[in-house]
Enzyme design. Sequence first.
Site, PDB file in Angstrom:
ATOM      1  N   HIS A   1      -1.724  -7.598   2.404  1.00 47.05           N
ATOM      2  CA  HIS A   1      -1.708  -8.230   3.727  1.00 47.05           C
ATOM      3  C   HIS A   1      -2.829  -7.790   4.658  1.00 47.05           C
ATOM      4  O   HIS A   1      -2.890  -8.222   5.802  1.00 47.05           O
ATOM      5  CB  HIS A   1      -0.342  -8.050   4.395  1.00 47.05           C
ATOM      6  CG  HIS A   1      -0.013  -6.645   4.799  1.00 47.05           C
ATOM      7  ND1 HIS A   1       0.414  -6.328   6.062  1.00 47.05           N
ATOM      8  CD2 HIS A   1      -0.023  -5.491   4.121  1.00 47.05           C
ATOM      9  CE1 HIS A   1       0.652  -5.037   6.134  1.00 47.05           C
ATOM     10  NE2 HIS A   1       0.394  -4.514   4.960  1.00 47.05           N
TER      11      HIS A   1
ATOM     12  N   ASN B   1      -7.905   3.575   9.008  1.00 46.34           N
ATOM     13  CA  ASN B   1      -7.324   2.372   9.603  1.00 46.34           C
ATOM     14  C   ASN B   1      -7.339   2.371  11.121  1.00 46.34           C
ATOM     15  O   ASN B   1      -7.172   1.326  11.742  1.00 46.34           O
ATOM     16  CB  ASN B   1      -5.880   2.176   9.111  1.00 46.34           C
ATOM     17  CG  ASN B   1      -5.041   3.411   9.276  1.00 46.34           C
ATOM     18  OD1 ASN B   1      -5.399   4.483   8.793  1.00 46.34           O
ATOM     19  ND2 ASN B   1      -3.930   3.293   9.960  1.00 46.34           N
TER      20      ASN B   1
ATOM     21  N   SER C   1      -3.540  -3.125  -0.937  1.00 48.28           N
ATOM     22  CA  SER C   1      -2.453  -3.872  -0.310  1.00 48.28           C
ATOM     23  C   SER C   1      -2.895  -5.307  -0.054  1.00 48.28           C
ATOM     24  O   SER C   1      -4.068  -5.562   0.222  1.00 48.28           O
ATOM     25  CB  SER C   1      -2.079  -3.186   1.014  1.00 48.28           C
ATOM     26  OG  SER C   1      -1.111  -3.943   1.702  1.00 48.28           O
TER      27      SER C   1
ATOM     28  N   THR D   1      11.741  -6.779 -11.074  1.00 44.02           N
ATOM     29  CA  THR D   1      11.067  -8.064 -11.292  1.00 44.02           C
ATOM     30  C   THR D   1       9.870  -8.200 -10.360  1.00 44.02           C
ATOM     31  O   THR D   1       9.982  -7.962  -9.157  1.00 44.02           O
ATOM     32  CB  THR D   1      12.059  -9.222 -11.035  1.00 44.02           C
ATOM     33  OG1 THR D   1      13.187  -9.008 -11.893  1.00 44.02           O
ATOM     34  CG2 THR D   1      11.436 -10.572 -11.327  1.00 44.02           C
TER      35      THR D   1
ATOM     36  N   CYS E   1       2.025   0.850  12.263  1.00 40.21           N
ATOM     37  CA  CYS E   1       3.242   1.517  11.796  1.00 40.21           C
ATOM     38  C   CYS E   1       3.756   2.556  12.766  1.00 40.21           C
ATOM     39  O   CYS E   1       4.907   2.937  12.708  1.00 40.21           O
ATOM     40  CB  CYS E   1       3.003   2.128  10.424  1.00 40.21           C
ATOM     41  SG  CYS E   1       1.396   2.839  10.285  1.00 40.21           S
TER      42      CYS E   1
ATOM     43  N   GLY F   1       0.814  -1.211   0.000  1.00 40.39           N
ATOM     44  CA  GLY F   1       0.000   0.000   0.000  1.00 40.39           C
ATOM     45  C   GLY F   1       0.846   1.259   0.000  1.00 40.39           C
ATOM     46  O   GLY F   1       0.557   2.222  -0.716  1.00 40.39           O
ATOM     47  N   THR F   2       1.906   1.263   0.788  1.00 36.22           N
ATOM     48  CA  THR F   2       2.735   2.465   0.892  1.00 36.22           C
ATOM     49  C   THR F   2       3.344   2.821  -0.454  1.00 36.22           C
ATOM     50  O   THR F   2       3.324   3.985  -0.878  1.00 36.22           O
ATOM     51  CB  THR F   2       3.852   2.236   1.942  1.00 36.22           C
ATOM     52  OG1 THR F   2       3.230   1.921   3.182  1.00 36.22           O
ATOM     53  CG2 THR F   2       4.729   3.458   2.100  1.00 36.22           C
TER      54      THR F   2
HETATM   55  C1  LIG Z   1      -5.136   2.855   5.399  1.00 37.61           C
HETATM   56  C2  LIG Z   1      -3.770   2.321   5.103  1.00 37.61           C
HETATM   57  N1  LIG Z   1      -3.082   2.825   4.066  1.00 37.61           N
HETATM   58  C3  LIG Z   1      -1.863   2.377   3.742  1.00 37.61           C
HETATM   59  C4  LIG Z   1      -1.246   1.379   4.451  1.00 37.61           C
HETATM   60  C5  LIG Z   1       0.116   0.907   4.062  1.00 37.61           C
HETATM   61  O1  LIG Z   1       0.038  -0.354   3.447  1.00 37.61           O
HETATM   62  P1  LIG Z   1       1.301  -1.329   3.441  1.00 37.61           P
HETATM   63  O2  LIG Z   1       1.484  -1.813   4.835  1.00 37.61           O
HETATM   64  O3  LIG Z   1       0.920  -2.428   2.486  1.00 37.61           O
HETATM   65  O4  LIG Z   1       2.459  -0.560   2.931  1.00 37.61           O
HETATM   66  C6  LIG Z   1      -1.911   0.833   5.560  1.00 37.61           C
HETATM   67  C7  LIG Z   1      -1.261  -0.185   6.406  1.00 37.61           C
HETATM   68  O5  LIG Z   1      -1.309  -0.127   7.599  1.00 37.61           O
HETATM   69  C8  LIG Z   1      -3.218   1.306   5.887  1.00 37.61           C
HETATM   70  O6  LIG Z   1      -3.901   0.824   6.922  1.00 37.61           O
END
Ligand SMILES: Cc1ncc(COP(=O)(O)O)c(C=O)c1O
Length: 380
Positions: free
Chosen positions: A204, A152, A202, A239, A327, A74-75
């Site tokens: 996971h 989140n 994302s 890759t 995070c 996601g990031t």
């Molecule tokens: C709302 C939201 N955006 C972005 C992310 C980032 O995703 P990733 O952990 O796959 O980098 C998260 C992960 O906690 C999230 O909850």
Amino acid sequence: MSEGEIIYLDHAAATPLVPEAAAAMADAYRDAPGNPSAMGRWGRAAARVLRQARERLAHVVGVHPDRLLFTSGGTESIGLAVLGSLQGRAGGHVITSALEHPAVLGSVRMLEQRGFEVTRVPPERTGVVDPSRFAAAARSDTVLACLMHVNNELGTIQPLEAALAGVKERAPRCLTVVDAVQSLTRLALEPDRWSADLVALSGHKIGGPRGVGALITAKRRPEKLFGGGDQEWGVRPGTQNVPGVVGFAAAADHGEQTRPQRAARASEVADAFLKELAERVPGAQVNGAAEARMPWILNVSVAGLPSEALVRGMEEHGVCVSAGAACHARSQKPSHVLESIGVASHLGTVRVSFGASNTPDHARRAVEALALTLQRYALP
Ligand SMILES: Cc1ncc(COP(=O)(O)O)c(C=O)c1O
């Protein structure tokens, strides 16, 4: 630690791999070990598996496969959307909300350092951004607007359609980015109805593997952020993680197919939690308006103990929750999301996030763990 040893209620941080994804990944490791860009037979086999995974995920999210770019999560998807869309531009105006994930806030901050002007629209106390307030921030020089689908930390659903359509009305050339990391397979994904040009996903958070993500793009793709080969149309060189994207697509497909049953179960589990909480911890406050929340995430504040002590105490009673977003859980800084909705800083807060394997009994035992932690450690 296996899920069986502890009641795992931190699915907004990461979900266990669903068996469908694990099986698909094992097949991909076995049958497609080659590099999908290589010419030989193994390369062709890996390219075919990669194409099938792209088609499968595209079907789940309802877009043409050419609109899906695979990334490392996601990031990265958000970074590519926010920074890659404005590569080469010297300045302009950007809108986002104050309750975005650090992936958005961090990328937007980088734009600010490069000379862009940023408006961070605060949410209401409900944990929801007022769509007219968001749209009203748009100007003729607004080049990008970024709003998340589900928060989140609070689980609150943001009014994407009204907010983004309002922005496009005032600034028709503005690109719109949606962080749908927490909503994929929990709510319907409707980029076109939302007027979203780019949507970040994302693996996971949905029963897929960690370290894999995707970006839904519009007609114009973002520009690459670093050099390399021509993978992913040259926009995301390197890759591809073939088994990873296969697992991601399988998890998304499974999640979408089971969405109604899982949503019903999540509501049942959340209701059990809230009922028990009202009885056992009557002073607790649930952050984010009930009518705007998804049932998968509950954010609970109590007086008497800091967040870290609550999380540790609950874990001693066999329940894993988080103090906020994973995070920044270790930074011990107050959450910017809770601050933005005015939650008093002396309260301790836990985020409880449910998954498909949770039951109402897990929810009741989580409240029990919270009540026992407070009884044992909290100051009167
Ligand atoms: C709302 C939201 N955006 C972005 C992310 C980032 O995703 P990733 O952990 O796959 O980098 C998260 C992960 O906690 C999230 O909850």
